[in-house]
Design an enzyme around this catalytic site. Sequence first.
Site, PDB file in Angstrom:
ATOM      1  N   ASP A  17      10.590  12.137  -6.077  1.00  0.00           N
ATOM      2  CA  ASP A  17       9.347  11.468  -5.680  1.00  0.00           C
ATOM      3  C   ASP A  17       8.761  12.306  -4.560  1.00  0.00           C
ATOM      4  OD1 ASP A  17       7.396   9.914  -4.526  1.00  0.00           O
ATOM      5  OD2 ASP A  17       8.577   8.064  -4.513  1.00  0.00           O
ATOM      6  N   TYR A 234      17.124   3.961   4.777  1.00  0.00           N
ATOM      7  CA  TYR A 234      16.315   3.817   3.571  1.00  0.00           C
ATOM      8  C   TYR A 234      15.276   4.929   3.456  1.00  0.00           C
ATOM      9  CZ  TYR A 234      13.297   2.139  -0.062  1.00  0.00           C
ATOM     10  OH  TYR A 234      12.585   2.061  -1.219  1.00  0.00           O
ATOM     11  N   LYS A 237      14.341   4.936  -3.464  1.00  0.00           N
ATOM     12  CA  LYS A 237      15.431   4.664  -4.394  1.00  0.00           C
ATOM     13  C   LYS A 237      15.782   5.907  -5.176  1.00  0.00           C
ATOM     14  CE  LYS A 237      13.059   1.506  -5.699  1.00  0.00           C
ATOM     15  NZ  LYS A 237      12.363   1.796  -4.456  1.00  0.00           N
TER      16      LYS A 237
HETATM   17  C1  F6R Z   1       9.218   2.359  -3.610  1.00  0.00           C
HETATM   18  C2  F6R Z   1       9.177   0.933  -3.874  1.00  0.00           C
HETATM   19  C3  F6R Z   1       8.229   0.080  -3.173  1.00  0.00           C
HETATM   20  C4  F6R Z   1       8.233   0.201  -1.678  1.00  0.00           C
HETATM   21  C5  F6R Z   1       7.206  -0.747  -1.073  1.00  0.00           C
HETATM   22  C6  F6R Z   1       7.088  -0.599   0.424  1.00  0.00           C
HETATM   23  O1  F6R Z   1       9.768   3.058  -4.662  1.00  0.00           O
HETATM   24  O2  F6R Z   1       9.873   0.431  -4.660  1.00  0.00           O
HETATM   25  O3  F6R Z   1       8.436  -1.265  -3.557  1.00  0.00           O
HETATM   26  O4  F6R Z   1       9.510  -0.028  -1.163  1.00  0.00           O
HETATM   27  O5  F6R Z   1       5.936  -0.493  -1.634  1.00  0.00           O
HETATM   28  O6  F6R Z   1       6.857   0.730   0.694  1.00  0.00           O
HETATM   29  P1  F6R Z   1       6.657   1.318   2.152  1.00  0.00           P
HETATM   30  O7  F6R Z   1       7.831   0.870   2.990  1.00  0.00           O
HETATM   31  O8  F6R Z   1       6.632   2.785   1.912  1.00  0.00           O
HETATM   32  O9  F6R Z   1       5.372   0.736   2.647  1.00  0.00           O
HETATM   33 MG    MG Z   2       7.545   6.543  -3.840  1.00  0.00          MG
HETATM   34 MG    MG Z   3      10.056   6.200  -7.841  1.00  0.00          MG
END
Ligand code: F6R
Ligand code: MG
Ligand code: MG
Length: 372
Positions: A17, A234, A237
């Site tokens: 990613d 974190y 994923k």
């Molecule tokens: C990323 C994912 C999303 C993020 C969520 C919060 O693969 O699954 O659900 O975890 O959009 O993202 P942030 O913390 O980057 O704002």
């Molecule tokens: Mg992403």
């Molecule tokens: Mg992804």
Amino acid sequence: MLWEFVMKITLSVIKADIGGFVGHSDSHPDCLAVAEKKLAQAKSENKVIDYHVTKCGDDLELIMTHQKGSGCQEIHGLAWDIFVSATEVAKKLKLYGAGQDLLSDAFSGNVKGMGPGVAEMEFEERVSEPVIIFMADKTSSGAWNLPLYKMFADPFNSAGLVISETMHNGFIFEVLDVKENKRVFFRTPEEIYDLLLFIGSPARYMVKNVFHKDTKQISATSSTQKLSYIAGKYVGKDDPVCIVRAQGNFPAVGEIVEPFAEPTIVEGWMRGSHYGPLMPVAMEDGVPTRFDGPPRVVAYGFQLAQGRLVGPRDMFKDKSFDDARQKASDLAYALRKHGPFEPHRLPLEELEYTTMPQVMAKLASRWEELGD
Ligand code: F6R
Ligand code: MG
Ligand code: MG
């Protein structure tokens, strides 16, 4: 010609990613274009035999064939260089989480442990070599445990285990303990109960490889990165990939895609902290949007011809998977109703995001000891 039958090919799928469009939902075409250009050049310089660039959600997927073996520095370096260049584009477009899976500033010989996911296998290309490449978004590597078990060890899924002479003796599963960094091999069918004890806990125990028992041929391989262990915090994923060889000594194409007809619940939805159903979709639908999901899996089929990637065929485009998509939507709806409650939300110790330390600190003076 004899050499056609004994040609050793390495099939490498390396993904990262490097930035999402919009949010974490999809990949930007300009990033794919960079990868396409760099791999076309690598092909013209004979660094790779063939390649295919694609995406699953916010993950850039590089599929490459060559004759340099697994873990080859040149091939991994090429992939790393592409991810760095695509990150530059992502940064210019201010895509979301640009470079999020590149956990190091410099390449040190192999992308393993540096953030990108890798599934690769080396084998003698058969007279005809069908392969299926699975790519998933919003889930983690353990998501392949159940489908791989069904393909290679469950006679209710794979008829070949019962009625094909070439599969009847079974397969060998190589299982990793990603917490302890150890591995163990299980022979099936004789050790399926032992095997299931471990791979039934997919957050820790992951099927890395499957081998054909009689010939020891590599049959399947998966990426088993656990980004949260690599980075110590974190960072996104694993969004894993998996390669499976089909037909002959291996399950038929239909036996390989069949496990996905019954959507399973996997971890990784919203903030990497929720369970959700793994929805099998055509490539154009690999764009998880609703509550950042539900988790998706796409399957690309290729025939290899002296390393040439003939394809892809978009295997889950088949209308017969429509009911699986509907079932996944129904399951998603049932889980969503739990909101912040388990079993939709992951158990506390598995959460990718948590406010628990801050909340605990705030409440420290208010927790009262209960006497006996
Ligand atoms: C990323 C994912 C999303 C993020 C969520 C919060 O693969 O699954 O659900 O975890 O959009 O993202 P942030 O913390 O980057 O704002
Ligand atoms: Mg992403
Ligand atoms: Mg992804």
